[in-house]
Design a protein around this motif. Structure first.
Motif, PDB file in Angstrom:
ATOM      1  N   SER A  56      41.192 100.275 -46.210  1.00 54.41           N
ATOM      2  CA  SER A  56      42.461  99.805 -45.849  1.00 54.41           C
ATOM      3  C   SER A  56      42.947  98.424 -46.467  1.00 54.41           C
ATOM      4  O   SER A  56      43.862  98.197 -47.172  1.00 54.41           O
ATOM      5  CB  SER A  56      42.491  99.320 -44.261  1.00 54.41           C
ATOM      6  N   TYR A  57      41.843  97.465 -46.852  1.00 52.84           N
ATOM      7  CA  TYR A  57      41.959  96.545 -47.822  1.00 52.84           C
ATOM      8  C   TYR A  57      42.347  96.953 -49.167  1.00 52.84           C
ATOM      9  O   TYR A  57      43.123  96.246 -49.944  1.00 52.84           O
ATOM     10  CB  TYR A  57      40.635  95.920 -47.729  1.00 52.84           C
ATOM     11  N   LYS A  58      41.860  98.091 -49.829  1.00 50.15           N
ATOM     12  CA  LYS A  58      42.023  98.393 -51.089  1.00 50.15           C
ATOM     13  C   LYS A  58      43.620  98.950 -51.036  1.00 50.15           C
ATOM     14  O   LYS A  58      44.241  98.647 -52.231  1.00 50.15           O
ATOM     15  CB  LYS A  58      41.095  99.489 -51.457  1.00 50.15           C
ATOM     16  N   VAL A  59      43.955  99.618 -50.126  1.00 45.79           N
ATOM     17  CA  VAL A  59      45.445  99.919 -50.124  1.00 45.79           C
ATOM     18  C   VAL A  59      46.264  98.526 -50.090  1.00 45.79           C
ATOM     19  O   VAL A  59      47.180  98.570 -50.820  1.00 45.79           O
ATOM     20  CB  VAL A  59      45.753 100.718 -48.921  1.00 45.79           C
ATOM     21  N   ALA A  60      45.793  97.770 -49.203  1.00 47.06           N
ATOM     22  CA  ALA A  60      46.559  96.455 -49.173  1.00 47.06           C
ATOM     23  C   ALA A  60      46.757  95.815 -50.599  1.00 47.06           C
ATOM     24  O   ALA A  60      47.734  95.310 -51.167  1.00 47.06           O
ATOM     25  CB  ALA A  60      46.286  95.530 -48.266  1.00 47.06           C
ATOM     26  N   ALA A  61      45.634  95.707 -51.184  1.00 47.01           N
ATOM     27  CA  ALA A  61      45.502  95.138 -52.629  1.00 47.01           C
ATOM     28  C   ALA A  61      46.448  95.798 -53.736  1.00 47.01           C
ATOM     29  O   ALA A  61      46.977  95.321 -54.360  1.00 47.01           O
ATOM     30  CB  ALA A  61      44.097  95.040 -53.108  1.00 47.01           C
ATOM     31  N   ALA A  62      46.415  97.132 -53.508  1.00 45.91           N
ATOM     32  CA  ALA A  62      47.153  97.948 -54.432  1.00 45.91           C
ATOM     33  C   ALA A  62      48.744  97.905 -54.198  1.00 45.91           C
ATOM     34  O   ALA A  62      49.393  97.539 -55.166  1.00 45.91           O
ATOM     35  CB  ALA A  62      46.834  99.508 -54.183  1.00 45.91           C
ATOM     36  N   LEU A  63      49.067  97.338 -53.098  1.00 46.62           N
ATOM     37  CA  LEU A  63      50.398  97.156 -52.737  1.00 46.62           C
ATOM     38  C   LEU A  63      50.934  95.832 -53.284  1.00 46.62           C
ATOM     39  O   LEU A  63      51.904  95.600 -53.609  1.00 46.62           O
ATOM     40  CB  LEU A  63      50.450  97.137 -51.348  1.00 46.62           C
TER      41      LEU A  63
ATOM     42  N   ASN B 164      53.138  93.920 -45.173  1.00 49.35           N
ATOM     43  CA  ASN B 164      52.983  93.424 -44.053  1.00 49.35           C
ATOM     44  C   ASN B 164      52.329  94.333 -43.116  1.00 49.35           C
ATOM     45  O   ASN B 164      51.426  94.027 -42.272  1.00 49.35           O
ATOM     46  CB  ASN B 164      54.082  92.691 -43.342  1.00 49.35           C
ATOM     47  N   ALA B 165      52.630  95.663 -42.894  1.00 48.81           N
ATOM     48  CA  ALA B 165      52.019  96.472 -42.093  1.00 48.81           C
ATOM     49  C   ALA B 165      50.745  96.873 -42.639  1.00 48.81           C
ATOM     50  O   ALA B 165      49.824  96.991 -41.663  1.00 48.81           O
ATOM     51  CB  ALA B 165      53.039  97.847 -42.206  1.00 48.81           C
ATOM     52  N   SER B 166      50.349  97.070 -43.869  1.00 52.73           N
ATOM     53  CA  SER B 166      49.177  97.237 -44.289  1.00 52.73           C
ATOM     54  C   SER B 166      48.021  96.067 -43.872  1.00 52.73           C
ATOM     55  O   SER B 166      46.986  96.321 -43.491  1.00 52.73           O
ATOM     56  CB  SER B 166      49.233  97.279 -45.845  1.00 52.73           C
ATOM     57  N   TYR B 167      48.585  94.862 -44.034  1.00 48.01           N
ATOM     58  CA  TYR B 167      47.624  93.617 -43.642  1.00 48.01           C
ATOM     59  C   TYR B 167      47.252  93.779 -42.271  1.00 48.01           C
ATOM     60  O   TYR B 167      46.517  92.978 -41.673  1.00 48.01           O
ATOM     61  CB  TYR B 167      48.156  92.172 -44.208  1.00 48.01           C
ATOM     62  N   LYS B 168      48.432  94.201 -41.481  1.00 49.72           N
ATOM     63  CA  LYS B 168      48.179  94.199 -40.021  1.00 49.72           C
ATOM     64  C   LYS B 168      47.163  95.115 -39.655  1.00 49.72           C
ATOM     65  O   LYS B 168      46.213  94.722 -38.791  1.00 49.72           O
ATOM     66  CB  LYS B 168      49.438  94.544 -39.286  1.00 49.72           C
ATOM     67  N   GLU B 169      46.948  96.110 -40.436  1.00 58.24           N
ATOM     68  CA  GLU B 169      45.907  97.169 -40.061  1.00 58.24           C
ATOM     69  C   GLU B 169      44.512  96.501 -40.727  1.00 58.24           C
ATOM     70  O   GLU B 169      43.547  96.626 -39.782  1.00 58.24           O
ATOM     71  CB  GLU B 169      46.383  98.371 -40.816  1.00 58.24           C
ATOM     72  N   VAL B 170      44.588  95.787 -41.782  1.00 55.24           N
ATOM     73  CA  VAL B 170      43.328  95.221 -42.292  1.00 55.24           C
ATOM     74  C   VAL B 170      42.801  94.082 -41.209  1.00 55.24           C
ATOM     75  O   VAL B 170      41.655  94.235 -40.922  1.00 55.24           O
ATOM     76  CB  VAL B 170      43.613  94.514 -43.450  1.00 55.24           C
ATOM     77  N   LYS B 171      43.747  93.407 -40.704  1.00 54.44           N
ATOM     78  CA  LYS B 171      43.448  92.466 -39.788  1.00 54.44           C
ATOM     79  C   LYS B 171      42.769  92.917 -38.470  1.00 54.44           C
ATOM     80  O   LYS B 171      41.746  92.731 -38.102  1.00 54.44           O
ATOM     81  CB  LYS B 171      44.598  91.608 -39.112  1.00 54.44           C
TER      82      LYS B 171
ATOM     83  N   LEU C  27      41.083  96.003 -38.116  1.00 51.13           N
ATOM     84  CA  LEU C  27      39.859  96.706 -38.714  1.00 51.13           C
ATOM     85  C   LEU C  27      38.754  95.550 -39.020  1.00 51.13           C
ATOM     86  O   LEU C  27      37.851  95.680 -38.722  1.00 51.13           O
ATOM     87  CB  LEU C  27      40.153  97.684 -39.953  1.00 51.13           C
ATOM     88  N   ASN C  28      39.365  94.537 -39.450  1.00 49.65           N
ATOM     89  CA  ASN C  28      38.466  93.088 -39.567  1.00 49.65           C
ATOM     90  C   ASN C  28      37.934  92.791 -38.439  1.00 49.65           C
ATOM     91  O   ASN C  28      36.814  92.619 -38.110  1.00 49.65           O
ATOM     92  CB  ASN C  28      39.283  92.282 -40.434  1.00 49.65           C
ATOM     93  N   THR C  29      38.652  92.707 -37.062  1.00 50.99           N
ATOM     94  CA  THR C  29      38.411  92.411 -36.032  1.00 50.99           C
ATOM     95  C   THR C  29      37.206  93.243 -35.395  1.00 50.99           C
ATOM     96  O   THR C  29      36.294  92.943 -34.776  1.00 50.99           O
ATOM     97  CB  THR C  29      39.549  92.273 -34.975  1.00 50.99           C
ATOM     98  N   LYS C  30      37.408  94.688 -35.690  1.00 52.78           N
ATOM     99  CA  LYS C  30      36.643  95.619 -34.986  1.00 52.78           C
ATOM    100  C   LYS C  30      35.270  95.448 -35.803  1.00 52.78           C
ATOM    101  O   LYS C  30      34.159  95.588 -35.069  1.00 52.78           O
ATOM    102  CB  LYS C  30      37.033  97.019 -35.187  1.00 52.78           C
ATOM    103  N   PHE C  31      35.355  95.483 -36.990  1.00 55.73           N
ATOM    104  CA  PHE C  31      34.101  95.279 -37.845  1.00 55.73           C
ATOM    105  C   PHE C  31      33.061  93.981 -37.314  1.00 55.73           C
ATOM    106  O   PHE C  31      32.238  94.112 -37.155  1.00 55.73           O
ATOM    107  CB  PHE C  31      34.226  95.248 -39.311  1.00 55.73           C
ATOM    108  N   ASN C  32      33.927  92.869 -37.324  1.00 58.38           N
ATOM    109  CA  ASN C  32      33.232  91.581 -36.627  1.00 58.38           C
ATOM    110  C   ASN C  32      32.658  91.824 -35.383  1.00 58.38           C
ATOM    111  O   ASN C  32      31.364  91.297 -34.948  1.00 58.38           O
ATOM    112  CB  ASN C  32      34.091  90.426 -36.864  1.00 58.38           C
TER     113      ASN C  32
END
Length: 214
Positions: free
Chosen positions: A143-150, A176-183, A185-190
């Motif tokens: 997800s982060y790589k998709v956001a970075a590509a955007l 914005n939608a991409s980074y919402k997903e990143v956030k 997933l980041n919470t879930k990972f933590n």
């Protein structure tokens, strides 16, 4: 910000005359997993700083409002370099997690040999949490790589003098939608990381492994 697995304060190895027990082998393997994630943890602060620098450049670009195209072109070129740096650090982060996952196989092998009921149960929970954590990281990294590509596409758009406002707004909406997903997933990972670190302490306690911690 991502969190990493924690190490026991003291690496006390309890080897008996017959060699280390499965629990002691698991301890060694689990602490090796921590060492494999050292590069991952090392990337966290630089990544955060890059994101902050990039956000500052973005705000400067937006404030110019296409009134100074030469300045916008220069700032967006600088932002593109930061995106490239972020991508390289994410690749380093991924490599570290992959090494951790490979090392964890040794821990799983040792945990599977434990016969004492309570320690074995704690070991099973530990394995489940860590594998859930690896799965969560895989989704997060993708997800982060998709956001970075955007982000990269955004700064390339700023390089064009004939950029249309509606195209810019549509792209920012995607970001914005991409980074919402990143956030999320980041919470879930933590969460999985915190649960794993807690479960590892409980396993050490159940297996009567002396780590030097109070």
């Amino acid at each position: 910000m991502l969190t990493g697995v924690s190490a026991a304060m003291a690496g006390t190895v309890l080897a008996g005359c017959m060699g280390p027990s499965p629990s002691e082998q698991a301890y060694e393997a689990l602490e090796n997993v921590v060492s494999k994630e050292a590069p991952f943890k090392k990337e966290q602060e630089p990544l955060l700083k890059l994101e902050q620098e990039e956000n500052k450049l973005y705000n400067e670009i937006v404030a110019l409002g296409m009134n100074d195209f030469d300045k916008i072109k220069k700032l967006s070129a600088e932002a593109l370099e930061l995106v490239e740096d972020r991508k390289a650090r994410i690749a380093s982060e991924e490599k570290s997690i992959q090494a951790s996952e490979e090392a964890f196989k040794d821990a799983e092998e040792a945990l599977g040999k434990i016969e004492e009921k309570e320690a074995a149960a704690e070991g099973e929970e530990l394995q489940k949490l860590m594998n859930d954590r690896y799965d969560a990281y895989g989704k997060l990294a993708a997800s982060y790589k998709v956001a970075a590509a955007l982000d990269e596409e955004l700064y390339q758009m700023f390089q064009k003098k004939d950029l249309k406002l509606e195209d810019l707004e549509a792209h920012i909406e995607k970001i914005n939608a991409s980074y919402k997903e990143v956030k999320e997933l980041n919470t879930k990972f933590n969460e999985y990381t915190d649960q794993y670190n807690k479960a590892k302490k409980e396993f050490y306690s159940a297996a009567d492994i002396n780590t030097g911690e109070e």
